[in-house]
Each structure stands twice: as structure tokens, then as C-alpha cells.
Enzyme design. Sequence first.
Site, PDB file in Angstrom:
ATOM      1  N   LYS A 209      -3.118   0.262   1.014  1.00 44.92           N
ATOM      2  CA  LYS A 209      -4.336  -0.515   0.523  1.00 44.92           C
ATOM      3  C   LYS A 209      -4.451  -1.928   1.284  1.00 44.92           C
ATOM      4  CE  LYS A 209      -5.966   2.153  -3.227  1.00 44.92           C
ATOM      5  NZ  LYS A 209      -5.583   2.717  -4.378  1.00 44.92           N
TER       6      LYS A 209
ATOM      7  N   SER B 207     -10.408  -0.465 -10.535  1.00 46.24           N
ATOM      8  CA  SER B 207     -11.111  -0.369  -9.457  1.00 46.24           C
ATOM      9  C   SER B 207     -12.497  -0.233  -9.277  1.00 46.24           C
ATOM     10  CB  SER B 207     -10.241   0.714  -8.390  1.00 46.24           C
ATOM     11  OG  SER B 207     -10.356   2.009  -9.049  1.00 46.24           O
TER      12      SER B 207
ATOM     13  N   HIS C 173      -4.301  -2.357  -6.651  1.00 48.76           N
ATOM     14  CA  HIS C 173      -5.491  -3.182  -6.134  1.00 48.76           C
ATOM     15  C   HIS C 173      -5.362  -4.620  -6.335  1.00 48.76           C
ATOM     16  CE1 HIS C 173      -8.621  -0.034  -4.757  1.00 48.76           C
ATOM     17  NE2 HIS C 173      -7.961   0.503  -5.694  1.00 48.76           N
TER      18      HIS C 173
HETATM   19  C1  LIG Z   1      -5.103   4.187  -4.675  1.00 55.92           C
HETATM   20  C2  LIG Z   1      -4.284   4.025  -6.054  1.00 55.92           C
HETATM   21  C3  LIG Z   1      -3.217   4.768  -6.152  1.00 55.92           C
HETATM   22  C4  LIG Z   1      -2.599   5.704  -4.897  1.00 55.92           C
HETATM   23  O1  LIG Z   1      -2.274   5.179  -3.948  1.00 55.92           O
HETATM   24  P1  LIG Z   1      -1.894   5.756  -2.532  1.00 55.92           P
HETATM   25  O2  LIG Z   1      -1.130   4.928  -1.921  1.00 55.92           O
HETATM   26  O3  LIG Z   1      -3.279   5.869  -1.660  1.00 55.92           O
HETATM   27  O4  LIG Z   1      -1.665   6.998  -2.829  1.00 55.92           O
HETATM   28  C5  LIG Z   1      -2.477   4.666  -7.090  1.00 55.92           C
HETATM   29  N1  LIG Z   1      -2.817   3.905  -8.049  1.00 55.92           N
HETATM   30  C6  LIG Z   1      -4.056   3.215  -7.960  1.00 55.92           C
HETATM   31  C7  LIG Z   1      -4.449   2.319  -9.260  1.00 55.92           C
HETATM   32  C8  LIG Z   1      -4.671   3.476  -7.034  1.00 55.92           C
HETATM   33  O5  LIG Z   1      -6.033   2.729  -6.923  1.00 55.92           O
END
Ligand SMILES: *Cc1c(COP(=O)(O)O)cnc(C)c1O
Length: 396
Positions: free
Chosen positions: A244, A186, A214
Site C-alpha cells: 500500500k 478501510s 492502511h
Molecule cells: C490490503 C490488506 C491486506 C492485504 O495486504 P496485501 O499485501 O495486499 O496482501 C491485509 N490486511 C488489510 C487490513 C488490508 O487492507
Amino acid sequence: MTSKVLQSFLRENISDLKARGLYNEIDPVQGANGPVINIDSQELINLSSNNYLGLATDSRLKEVAKEAVDSHGVGAGAVRTINGTLDLHLELEKKLAAFKGTEAVISYQSGFNCNMAAISAVMDKNDAILSDELNHASIIDGCRLSRAKIIRFNHSDMDDLRAKAKEATESGDYNKVMVITDGVFSMDGDIAKLPGIVEIAEEFDLITYVDDAHGSGVLGKGAGTVKHFGLQKRIDFQMGTLSKAIGVIGGYVAGKAELIDWLKVRSRPFLFSTAVSPADAVASTKAVELLMASTDLNEKLWENSDYLKDGLKKLGFDIGESETPITPCILGDEKDTQAFSKRLYEEGVYAKSIVFPTVPRGKGRVRNMPTAAHTKEMLDEALKAYEKIGKELGLI
Ligand SMILES: *Cc1c(COP(=O)(O)O)cnc(C)c1O
């Protein structure tokens, strides 16, 4: 009465963070998290969300969520294994399995929680986990919770991974060895080298785990990084989030039916924490249906991100090596980066600065997250602000 030890712990540490400029003040958003947001009564073009496809405010998702409140109420009522498994949760899991091309899916309350749940359900203190050094915090915490030996490999370095996989498997010290990676990283927007990882995993019989937070909704026409490489049959755990690109809340693992059956009896957040609400479940199901029916939103996302990237490049900014819509604008110096982001805010653009220790020293960047919901006019306005501030600060 507050404990004196706690009080001095909090005071010392908070003032220390403030003194070092590391105390994060949160900006509350008034209203929805769309392509334009309102903070402190100011309208800002939003280049900081993970709402890649604009689904967080999509009217079709809102509609089914409202209906689910009427038909099923606002809460699931119990943990999944008692009687909190609603028909709506099963529909979501079925739909996700079809979307991901796997036999089955188990869903959780969040992506973070999913990593805490799934890794430790399979790995224990007699095992080892090979983990990319840039993996997300929830992977790191999930690995720690399992008590397996954590062996970090250099970021996306297949030679280093192979050497460490060979050493770990030949040592005879571990019952099982897993390799775990983000699908898309990310901070830089680069894609994990999954074909290389799978090849090494098959050579040394490693368990494979991809966190595609992502990548889902973004790569592989929406189905994610594993689909992007055509590796659905060769990855054990396809983990994803519904918060996301999907725009709602929740996490899941897609995989073989036997794996999902095991997670249903052994992963603690599934057993001891109530599932997402009916409205969350149907909104996520609807989002997946939309992505399976049409790639329009996905195409719009890529069109917008190409437009923003081209614009920044033409202005003379360094946008790094991103292979995804994540668009870092690398400014280098930490102070310049923070000043830049602050000026963007004043000019009506919300894009966060990311500096050491989140990224290496001297690699400070403003990270831009274009979405399918942005219009060309919004992106032009953002580019205009970039040009103005870049010149003002002598960076372009
Ligand atoms: C945002 C993210 C998470 C967590 O996801 P949520 O549903 O917001 O708890 C886990 N792994 C990665 C790589 C992320 O970018």
C-alpha cells in the site's frame, strides 16, 4: 474433459451473481498505477489506489529495483529456509524493525499471506481470538486457519471487548486469548481504539495483534497506528503490508526477537513458499529509507486528503467520520451510489462505489483514496465532477 459437476456449479453461480448485479468486471489498467491511469484508452484521475505516497512509480525505487535485477537476478530461487534468504531480505527486515521501533521483523510475500502465516503459528484449537467485526478478510481467514475459537466483538466497542475478554479468560476453556484488529478500517477510515485495546489486553493478559495495512506510511508520521499512539512496546504483533503506502509487494510482522524467531520456524508460508524477488525487496527497503529520512510525502498526503475532504464537505456531501486520508462520500442508496461512480468514470474520475454487503445496507458510498502524487489541479477536476454529478442526480 471438464467435470459436469464443476461445469454446472460454475454456470449456475456465475449467472446468479450476474443476475443480482454482483459479478465484478475488472477494468485492466494500461500502464502504471499512478495518480492518473489509463483504462480503455481513456485518461482518468485515479482515486482508487492504495498507493498513498505515490511510491509505486517513484523513480528512486525504480532505480534500485533495476540495479537489483542486475546484481541478484529476478527471483529468490528457493524458500527462505533452504537458500532463498538473500542478503537483500535481511536488509529489508532490519530496516523495517528500525522503522517500526521493534527488536525484529519477519517479512512475507504479501499482507494477506502474512496474516495466514502469523496467526496460525501462535494460535491453535485450544485458544480463542477476539476479533473486531469489521476486520479485513485476511484476518478472518488467518483466524479460521488457526482453528482457534473466533469471538467477534462489536466494532471498536471497548465495553463489548472487555466483557468478552473477561468471559473468555475466566471460562478456563482456552490456553491463550488474542485480540486482533485492523489499525485503520478501510471502509470508513476510522482508527482502532488501540489505547483502550491495550488496557484491556494488559488487564486480561491477551496477546495483541494489529494489522496496520492502511496505517503504515500514513499515521505516526509514516511509522503507523501503533507509533501514532506511542504503543510500540505494548503491542505483540505489528503486522503491515509493503503493497500500500510502501508501493511494492510483501507483508511483515514487527515484534520482539523471540516472536520473530518462532515465526521463522513455525509459519508455513515462510517455510514453504518462495520470498519476494530481489527487486521487490530493495524497492521496499528504499521506500522505508525515504520515509525515515523525510516526512515530506506523508505531509503531502495529508494536505491532499484535507483538501479533498474540505472540497466535498463544502459541496454538501456526507464524508462520514474518517480520521485518515480514506475519504468515503456516503450517498446511501445503492443504485444512486453505483450510478454516481459510473458518471464519475464518464467525467474522467476513477472512484469505486462500495455497497452492501461490503458496507451496511443504505450506507453505499464512493470511496476516494487521495495520494501524495495528486496535484491540486487533479483534485479540483475531481471536485468539479462531483459537483456536476451531485447536482445532476439531485444529491446536493
Ligand atoms: C490490503 C490488506 C491486506 C492485504 O495486504 P496485501 O499485501 O495486499 O496482501 C491485509 N490486511 C488489510 C487490513 C488490508 O487492507
